[in-house]
Write a protein that holds these residues in place. Sequence first.
Motif, short mmCIF file in Angstrom:
data_model
loop_
_atom_site.label_atom_id
_atom_site.label_comp_id
_atom_site.label_asym_id
_atom_site.label_seq_id
_atom_site.Cartn_x
_atom_site.Cartn_y
_atom_site.Cartn_z
N PHE A 152 4.02 10.51 -6.84
CA PHE A 152 5.10 11.08 -7.63
C PHE A 152 5.01 10.75 -9.11
O PHE A 152 5.96 10.95 -9.86
CB PHE A 152 6.45 10.67 -7.04
CG PHE A 152 6.66 11.24 -5.66
CD1 PHE A 152 7.00 12.57 -5.49
CD2 PHE A 152 6.49 10.45 -4.54
CE1 PHE A 152 7.16 13.11 -4.23
CE2 PHE A 152 6.66 10.98 -3.27
CZ PHE A 152 6.99 12.31 -3.12
N GLY A 153 3.86 10.25 -9.54
CA GLY A 153 3.64 10.01 -10.96
C GLY A 153 4.51 8.91 -11.54
O GLY A 153 4.85 8.95 -12.73
N LEU A 154 4.88 7.94 -10.74
CA LEU A 154 5.70 6.83 -11.20
C LEU A 154 4.83 5.73 -11.78
O LEU A 154 3.65 5.62 -11.45
CB LEU A 154 6.52 6.28 -10.03
CG LEU A 154 7.45 7.25 -9.32
CD1 LEU A 154 8.02 6.61 -8.08
CD2 LEU A 154 8.54 7.72 -10.26
N ARG A 155 5.42 4.92 -12.62
CA ARG A 155 4.72 3.75 -13.15
C ARG A 155 4.35 2.86 -11.97
O ARG A 155 5.19 2.56 -11.12
CB ARG A 155 5.64 3.01 -14.12
CG ARG A 155 5.05 1.73 -14.69
CD ARG A 155 5.99 1.11 -15.72
NE ARG A 155 7.38 1.05 -15.30
CZ ARG A 155 7.92 0.01 -14.67
NH1 ARG A 155 7.20 -1.05 -14.39
NH2 ARG A 155 9.20 0.03 -14.33
N GLN A 156 3.12 2.46 -11.90
CA GLN A 156 2.68 1.63 -10.78
C GLN A 156 3.03 0.18 -11.06
O GLN A 156 2.47 -0.45 -11.96
CB GLN A 156 1.20 1.82 -10.53
CG GLN A 156 0.93 3.21 -10.01
CD GLN A 156 -0.51 3.42 -9.64
OE1 GLN A 156 -1.22 2.47 -9.33
NE2 GLN A 156 -0.95 4.65 -9.67
N ASP A 157 3.99 -0.30 -10.31
CA ASP A 157 4.51 -1.65 -10.47
C ASP A 157 4.82 -2.20 -9.09
O ASP A 157 5.73 -1.71 -8.42
CB ASP A 157 5.77 -1.62 -11.34
CG ASP A 157 6.41 -2.99 -11.52
OD1 ASP A 157 5.91 -3.98 -10.94
OD2 ASP A 157 7.42 -3.05 -12.24
N PRO A 158 4.06 -3.19 -8.64
CA PRO A 158 4.30 -3.72 -7.29
C PRO A 158 5.68 -4.37 -7.13
O PRO A 158 6.16 -4.52 -6.01
CB PRO A 158 3.19 -4.75 -7.10
CG PRO A 158 2.70 -5.07 -8.46
CD PRO A 158 2.97 -3.88 -9.33
N ASP A 159 6.32 -4.72 -8.24
CA ASP A 159 7.64 -5.34 -8.16
C ASP A 159 8.79 -4.36 -8.33
O ASP A 159 9.96 -4.73 -8.25
CB ASP A 159 7.77 -6.45 -9.22
CG ASP A 159 6.77 -7.57 -8.97
OD1 ASP A 159 6.55 -7.91 -7.79
OD2 ASP A 159 6.20 -8.08 -9.95
N ALA A 160 8.46 -3.09 -8.58
CA ALA A 160 9.50 -2.08 -8.78
C ALA A 160 10.24 -1.83 -7.47
O ALA A 160 9.68 -1.96 -6.38
CB ALA A 160 8.88 -0.78 -9.27
N VAL A 204 0.84 -1.20 0.00
CA VAL A 204 0.00 0.00 0.00
C VAL A 204 0.88 1.25 0.00
O VAL A 204 0.63 2.20 -0.75
CB VAL A 204 -0.97 -0.01 1.20
CG1 VAL A 204 -1.64 1.33 1.39
CG2 VAL A 204 -2.00 -1.11 1.05
N ALA A 205 1.93 1.24 0.81
CA ALA A 205 2.83 2.40 0.88
C ALA A 205 3.55 2.61 -0.45
O ALA A 205 3.69 3.74 -0.92
CB ALA A 205 3.84 2.21 2.01
N LYS A 206 4.00 1.53 -1.08
CA LYS A 206 4.68 1.64 -2.38
C LYS A 206 3.74 2.21 -3.43
O LYS A 206 4.10 3.11 -4.19
CB LYS A 206 5.21 0.29 -2.83
CG LYS A 206 5.95 0.37 -4.17
CD LYS A 206 6.42 -0.98 -4.65
CE LYS A 206 7.68 -1.37 -3.94
NZ LYS A 206 8.31 -2.57 -4.50
N LYS A 207 2.51 1.72 -3.46
CA LYS A 207 1.54 2.22 -4.43
C LYS A 207 1.27 3.70 -4.20
O LYS A 207 1.18 4.48 -5.15
CB LYS A 207 0.24 1.42 -4.33
CG LYS A 207 -0.77 1.84 -5.37
CD LYS A 207 -2.02 0.99 -5.31
CE LYS A 207 -2.98 1.47 -6.40
NZ LYS A 207 -4.29 0.93 -6.29
N PHE A 208 1.17 4.11 -2.94
CA PHE A 208 0.94 5.51 -2.60
C PHE A 208 2.07 6.39 -3.14
O PHE A 208 1.83 7.42 -3.76
CB PHE A 208 0.81 5.69 -1.08
CG PHE A 208 0.77 7.13 -0.65
CD1 PHE A 208 -0.40 7.85 -0.76
CD2 PHE A 208 1.91 7.74 -0.16
CE1 PHE A 208 -0.42 9.20 -0.38
CE2 PHE A 208 1.90 9.08 0.21
CZ PHE A 208 0.72 9.81 0.11
#
Length: 88
Positions: free
Chosen positions: A53-61, A44-48
Amino acid sequence: ASQKHSVLWGLPEVRGIENCMPESERLAVIDSAGEGAYEKSRAVAKKFVQEKFGLRQDPDARLFVFLGRWVKQKGVDYIADVTEWMLR
């Protein structure tokens, strides 16, 4: 780009600290919130952060975080030299 500090370029990979939270605190979160809660809260924190910051949403990033003054004394010049490589 021209790199002034080649000391980091010979590394086969850049590794970070998976999480700097002490194991005892992680276990306390698991004990109080249940199995899987810690991993879910990280996701959840990573997705937030990715959304904010307009980053590509990637749970593995991987997210790179630097805490400190952005000055040469802290080695930020080394980070600047490897940034292009880290973004590949």
